[in-house]
Design an enzyme around this catalytic site. Structure first.
Site, PDB file in Angstrom:
ATOM      1  N   ASP A 421       5.664  -3.688  -2.147  1.00 20.29           N
ATOM      2  CA  ASP A 421       5.352  -2.624  -1.189  1.00 20.29           C
ATOM      3  C   ASP A 421       5.415  -3.150   0.242  1.00 20.29           C
ATOM      4  O   ASP A 421       5.994  -4.214   0.511  1.00 20.29           O
ATOM      5  CB  ASP A 421       3.958  -2.063  -1.536  1.00 20.29           C
ATOM      6  CG  ASP A 421       3.853  -0.584  -1.273  1.00 20.29           C
ATOM      7  OD1 ASP A 421       4.210  -0.169  -0.161  1.00 20.29           O
ATOM      8  OD2 ASP A 421       3.402   0.157  -2.158  1.00 20.29           O
ATOM      9  N   ASP A 486       6.201   8.727  -0.534  1.00 21.68           N
ATOM     10  CA  ASP A 486       5.811   9.033  -1.914  1.00 21.68           C
ATOM     11  C   ASP A 486       6.163  10.470  -2.310  1.00 21.68           C
ATOM     12  O   ASP A 486       5.995  11.401  -1.541  1.00 21.68           O
ATOM     13  CB  ASP A 486       4.305   8.831  -2.095  1.00 21.68           C
ATOM     14  CG  ASP A 486       3.946   7.362  -2.141  1.00 21.68           C
ATOM     15  OD1 ASP A 486       4.777   6.532  -1.731  1.00 21.68           O
ATOM     16  OD2 ASP A 486       2.833   7.053  -2.589  1.00 21.68           O
TER      17      ASP A 486
HETATM   18  C1  GAL Z   1       2.368   3.281  -2.253  1.00 22.61           C
HETATM   19  C2  GAL Z   1       3.636   3.397  -3.068  1.00 22.61           C
HETATM   20  C3  GAL Z   1       3.269   4.041  -4.378  1.00 22.61           C
HETATM   21  C4  GAL Z   1       2.251   3.181  -5.080  1.00 22.61           C
HETATM   22  C5  GAL Z   1       1.046   2.939  -4.194  1.00 22.61           C
HETATM   23  C6  GAL Z   1       0.072   1.954  -4.795  1.00 22.61           C
HETATM   24  O1  GAL Z   1       2.648   2.744  -1.032  1.00 22.61           O
HETATM   25  O2  GAL Z   1       4.584   4.160  -2.369  1.00 22.61           O
HETATM   26  O3  GAL Z   1       4.433   4.228  -5.153  1.00 22.61           O
HETATM   27  O4  GAL Z   1       2.842   1.979  -5.431  1.00 22.61           O
HETATM   28  O5  GAL Z   1       1.443   2.447  -2.938  1.00 22.61           O
HETATM   29  O6  GAL Z   1      -1.082   1.782  -4.029  1.00 22.61           O
END
Ligand code: GAL
Length: 671
Positions: A421, A486
């Site tokens: 991430d 997301d």
């Molecule tokens: C976000 C990501 C999601 C998930 C989440 C976990 O930034 O886009 O898919 O991984 O973090 O905290």
């Protein structure tokens, strides 16, 4: 014409309309919206709670363009109004007190001729004004709309064509006039402007219950691995049990378990080997070629097929659920159609030991090594998640300054896939100059770390598309990269993301893929699994787009509670063959007509996969013209969702497509 149409639309909802498109002699309305002073009995749009206005880039600005400049359309500066960015929605409860909505709309001059948007105004659940495409530099349009008796006003700025780049839409000078002397004031409200479409039966779809008893092999036709590192490939196959497997010409170092169809070992050398796989069962035998490529950085020859925990369990993920998911991937039949990755997302981490080694949350993941072994014992692969900052998006320990240690730990446990991430990284590099080097650094660092460990680990970037990652993700050794923020299980979210991917296709190919985020079909819910909020046809659109775009298909639902519709959507081998096509050419948009779109990708057998999409709210005939997809003359057409030949067609093909639905066809004769 458009204006006449709107007038009729309004009359049917009992409103008196007047929509005056940009007149040169400024009428009284235009004088009002250019003014700095608020007329009596009116409110500026910008005085409502703009936090409830959605906006796909930055945030809406009161009295300014989305980039914070004075609102300016076609050389005229407006002291009031709202600057936003497509796609943008704003829902307003008028409290029955409104008499008129006024605004000048267009693409802000700050984009200097770029950008293209459509403004739509909704009143009480119906579109009453649609401007048509407004491009940067076009004359803006004046909206003057009678709201007498109206309850709800919805303001939408939509992407018109290509991507949402430069789509800086202004509601310049926007104000709502009120009934004289009223104390009531309109208020912004939550929720999408556009009401959901009625649920119609899905298009004709082949059903998994029709799976023939004769054996058949599915999944990738090409796979890659680094010599000397653990190799695992479960031959996906359907057919009446018991099935046995054979592989002719396996490269040195690999062996096949003929009872399970799992090929394991470690490639002895670099090079490309064609292996003939055979599956036998009581109802016959079937063979298919698998190309195995040995070499460095040869993973993900086809886009990943699997599951990720986030969209269904979010923070509630634990080992019990991962084991149940892996078992369900096999027992549901998903694995037999090619699904292989079982990926743990955030919320497994819990601090570091004295040596700096990452620790698992003991209540949730007491034994990661045993868990990885278990998933591998089923012939499946397992993935993990981290972030380059000190903490993950969920606030757990992340890899900042421990990248190599973490990569070593993932390899020691036996992970096959890393989703990496961005969260909290921005905080630690705040003082570094912005730009590509800053965006790329954490992915370079982790790439180097992964290269130092003795295990093949797919590397998935999750930085939401910043810095146009599709242009450099492959060069940095990414196997896939998120192109968006997301996703959630609504038509608005899914279609906004899915249809905005045009232009990215040129950067995808074997080993490196665009990732418009994980799937939102089946039971999802981010910790509270529930029924899906998209209609069946909307879900068909979702999978059709992701298949055409060669995006990872990572299911985000509870695999232990799969319904037949979801299985039919995910286990149609003719559809999956498009997704897994070894040529690895992703689709782009070939034509667009209002709410209808045509996307297509070339396949390795010389045919073309074509998606017919209807983003509109009513069923429609959607036509693909052969000329738009580079074809000429009579072509055979096969409907892949129905798995039926639908004849030969001379200039194009027309299919009936339900509201928010899609069809997927294969055009041409295979070589
Ligand atoms: C976000 C990501 C999601 C998930 C989440 C976990 O930034 O886009 O898919 O991984 O973090 O905290």
């Amino acid at each position: 014409m458009a204006w006449r149409h709107h007038l009729l639309g309004l009359t049917t909802v009992g409103l008196l309309a007047s929509a005056l498109w940009a007149q040169r002699d400024p009428p009284a309305d235009e004088v009002l919206i250019r003014s700095a002073d608020l007329p009596p009995d009116a409110v500026w749009l910008e005085s409502l709670d703009l936090r409830l206005m959605s906006c796909d880039w930055q945030t809406p600005q009161a009295g300014k363009s989305v980039e914070g400049n004075p609102l300016k359309l076609h050389g005229v500066t407006y002291p009031h109004g709202v600057g936003s960015h497509a796609r943008s929605e704003f829902n307003i409860d008028l409290k029955g007190a409104a008499t008129r909505f006024l605004a000048m709309v267009g693409v802000d001059d700050e984009k200097q001729g770029q950008g293209s948007v459509v403004f739509r105004v909704w009143v009480d659940g119906k579109v009453v004004i649609e401007t048509g495409t407004l491009r940067g530099g076009d004359e803006p349009k004046l909206i003057s709309l009678d709201l007498t008796g109206a309850k709800r006003l919805g303001l939408v700025i939509d992407d018109a064509d290509q991507s949402i780049d430069s789509d800086h839409g202004d509601w310049a000078g926007a104000l709502i006039k009120l009934v004289a002397g009223t104390e009531l004031r309109p208020v912004a409200i939550r929720g999408p402007v556009e009401p959901p479409v009625p649920v119609e039966p899905p298009i004709e779809m082949w059903s998994v219950t029709q799976t023939p008893p004769a054996p058949a092999i599915h999944g990738p036709r090409v796979t890659g691995a680094t010599p000397g590192r653990p190799f695992l490939f479960r031959i996906p196959a359907t057919g009446e049990a018991p099935l046995t497997f054979a592989a002719e010409g396996l490269p040195p170092g690999l062996r096949l378990d003929s009872a399970t169809g799992v090929i394991s070992g470690a490639l002895a050398a670099e090079g490309t080997t064609d292996v003939m796989l055979t599956v036998r069962g009581p109802k016959g035998a079937s063979s298919r070629k698998l190309t195995i490529i040995g070499g460095q950085h040869k993973l993900c020859q086809t886009p990943p097929l699997g599951w990720n925990s986030w969209n269904v369990f979010a923070g509630a993920i634990d080992e019990v659920k991962v084991r149940a998911t892996a078992e369900a991937m096999v027992s549901s039949g998903l694995a037999a159609h090619g699904y292989v990755y079982v990926n743990i997302d955030d919320h497994w981490e819990a601090g570091r030991d004295a040596a700096g080694r990452i620790q698992t949350d003991p209540a949730k993941f007491p034994n990661m090594l045993a868990l990885c072994d278990y998933v591998h014992s089923l012939g499946l692969k397992i993935g993990i998640y981290s972030s380059p900052g000190p903490t993950t998006c969920g606030g757990r320990t992340a890899s900042w300054q421990h990248e190599l240690l973490d990569a070593q730990q993932y390899a020691a446990w036996g992970f096959d896939y890393l989703k990496y991430d961005w969260c909290s990284y921005g905080d630690v590099v705040r003082d570094e100059p912005d730009g590509l080097p800053k965006l790329q650094k954490p992915y370079r660092v982790m790439r180097e770390a992964l290269d130092q460990v003795d295990r093949d680990i797919v590397f998935s970037f999750c930085q939401y598309g910043m810095g146009e990652v599709w242009k450099w993700g492959a060069e940095l050794g990414g196997n896939c990269w998120r192109t968006t923020g997301d996703i959630t299980d609504t038509w608005d979210s899914m279609s906004r993301i899915g249809f905005a991917q045009d232009g990215h296709e040129q950067y995808a190919g074997p080993g490196h893929w665009n990732d418009p985020d994980m799937l939102v079909v089946g039971k999802v819910g981010w910790g509270r699994p529930r029924a899906n909020r998209m209609t069946p046809n909307e879900q068909v659109t979702h999978i059709t787009l992701w298949v055409l775009q060669a995006a990872p298909l990572l299911l985000g639902c509870d695999l232990t509670q799969l319904d037949e519709f979801t299985l039919n959507l995910m286990c149609n081998d003719e559809v999956l063959d498009v997704h897994q096509d070894p040529l690895g050419k992703a689709a782009g948009r070939k034509a667009r007509d209002g709410q209808q779109e045509i996307w297509a990708r070339a396949l390795s057998d010389g045919t073309l996969a074509v998606g017919l999409f209807n983003r509109g709210r009513d069923a429609a005939d959607v036509t693909v013209k052969w000329a738009d997809v580079g074809l000429a003359g009579e072509q055979p057409v096969r409907d892949l969702w129905a798995r039926k030949d639908v004849g030969r067609h001379a200039d194009g093909y027309t299919g009936r497509v339900p509201a928010h639905g899609a069809r997927l066809i294969k055009v041409g004769a295979a070589r």
